[in-house]
Write an enzyme that holds these catalytic residues in place. Structure first.
Site, PDB file in Angstrom:
ATOM      1  N   LYS A 108      32.560  -2.207 -10.877  1.00  0.00           N
ATOM      2  CA  LYS A 108      31.982  -1.134  -9.704  1.00  0.00           C
ATOM      3  C   LYS A 108      32.852  -1.238  -8.925  1.00  0.00           C
ATOM      4  O   LYS A 108      32.665  -1.223  -7.583  1.00  0.00           O
ATOM      5  CB  LYS A 108      30.736  -2.022  -9.163  1.00  0.00           C
ATOM      6  CG  LYS A 108      29.552  -1.823 -10.325  1.00  0.00           C
ATOM      7  CD  LYS A 108      28.191  -2.494  -9.621  1.00  0.00           C
ATOM      8  CE  LYS A 108      27.271  -2.583 -10.981  1.00  0.00           C
ATOM      9  NZ  LYS A 108      26.227  -3.283 -10.466  1.00  0.00           N
ATOM     10  N   ILE A 115      35.386   0.673  -3.745  1.00  0.00           N
ATOM     11  CA  ILE A 115      34.332   0.213  -4.136  1.00  0.00           C
ATOM     12  C   ILE A 115      33.331   1.280  -4.580  1.00  0.00           C
ATOM     13  O   ILE A 115      33.640   2.779  -4.452  1.00  0.00           O
ATOM     14  CB  ILE A 115      33.372  -0.480  -3.118  1.00  0.00           C
ATOM     15  CG1 ILE A 115      32.831   0.273  -2.027  1.00  0.00           C
ATOM     16  CG2 ILE A 115      34.031  -1.715  -2.875  1.00  0.00           C
ATOM     17  CD1 ILE A 115      32.139  -0.478  -1.024  1.00  0.00           C
ATOM     18  N   CYS A 116      32.786   1.435  -5.936  1.00  0.00           N
ATOM     19  CA  CYS A 116      31.729   2.544  -6.349  1.00  0.00           C
ATOM     20  C   CYS A 116      30.719   2.797  -5.572  1.00  0.00           C
ATOM     21  O   CYS A 116      29.748   1.933  -5.382  1.00  0.00           O
ATOM     22  CB  CYS A 116      31.359   2.012  -7.702  1.00  0.00           C
ATOM     23  SG  CYS A 116      30.297   3.267  -8.496  1.00  0.00           S
ATOM     24  N   LEU A 117      30.769   3.813  -4.899  1.00  0.00           N
ATOM     25  CA  LEU A 117      29.588   4.243  -4.085  1.00  0.00           C
ATOM     26  C   LEU A 117      29.095   5.582  -4.584  1.00  0.00           C
ATOM     27  O   LEU A 117      27.917   6.344  -4.163  1.00  0.00           O
ATOM     28  CB  LEU A 117      30.003   4.599  -2.819  1.00  0.00           C
ATOM     29  CG  LEU A 117      30.557   3.292  -1.888  1.00  0.00           C
ATOM     30  CD1 LEU A 117      31.023   3.881  -0.533  1.00  0.00           C
ATOM     31  CD2 LEU A 117      29.164   2.446  -1.776  1.00  0.00           C
ATOM     32  N   THR A 118      29.375   5.915  -5.813  1.00  0.00           N
ATOM     33  CA  THR A 118      28.951   7.173  -6.328  1.00  0.00           C
ATOM     34  C   THR A 118      27.598   7.448  -6.828  1.00  0.00           C
ATOM     35  O   THR A 118      26.946   8.684  -6.551  1.00  0.00           O
ATOM     36  CB  THR A 118      30.001   7.830  -7.549  1.00  0.00           C
ATOM     37  OG1 THR A 118      29.672   6.691  -8.415  1.00  0.00           O
ATOM     38  CG2 THR A 118      31.102   8.005  -7.335  1.00  0.00           C
TER      39      THR A 118
END
Length: 167
Positions: A108, A115-118
């Site tokens: 992630k 960081i993955c915020l999608t």
């Protein structure tokens, strides 16, 4: 969907009014002032709730932010450096928060420790432009990410407490 505690926390963060990014020389200082006011309010709110968990500072023009964030797990405090740049299309585009020392330790995360915020945060941000700002990014982006990822990384042995690592 956010829980009640998250809703209460976010409802106490001031919404921003100025729709301006760093390229808008006339309005960016006003937007930056609103950003600082919201961040200060969020930090005060966190301290009052005994939930102080990050420090941020920016460069002189407010386009590069850095600091630290921490997460307490099993009574041990894990501290990480955090950084992000304000995109030229801000506030229409949310900043990409990076935790560089965790780069490559979780799926992630994108290259460079971003960081993955999608999936969850990006649509929420898009629905709330220009009212959301950096305090909202921390509360609804970084905080939930830390809450999910850090315990998992600790359980896998990918994050080790500094005292345990040196001893």
């Amino acid at each position: 969907m956010a829980d009640d505690a998250t809703r209460r926390t976010v409802s106490n963060i001031p919404l921003l009014k100025t729709h301006a990014g760093p390229r808008d020389r006339a309005l960016w200082p006003q937007r930056l002032k609103e950003e600082y006011q919201a961040l200060i309010r969020f930090v005060e709110q966190n301290k009052a709730a005994d939930n102080d968990w990050f420090r941020l500072e920016s460069n002189a023009d407010g386009t590069r932010w850095s600091g630290t964030c921490w997460f307490v797990h099993e009574l041990l405090r894990y501290e990480f450096r955090v950084e992000f740049d304000i995109p030229v299309t801000y506030p229409d585009t949310a900043p990409e928060v990076a935790v560089p020392e965790l780069d490559g330790k979780t799926a992630k995360m994108f290259r460079g420790g971003k960081i993955c915020l999608t999936e969850h945060f990006a649509p929420l941000w898009a629905r709330n432009v220009p009212r959301f700002g950096l305090a909202h990014l921390m509360a609804l982006g970084l905080a939930p990410w830390l809450a999910v990822e850090i315990p998992d990384l600790i359980s896998k042995g990918l994050v080790i407490h500094k005292e345990r690592n040196s001893g």
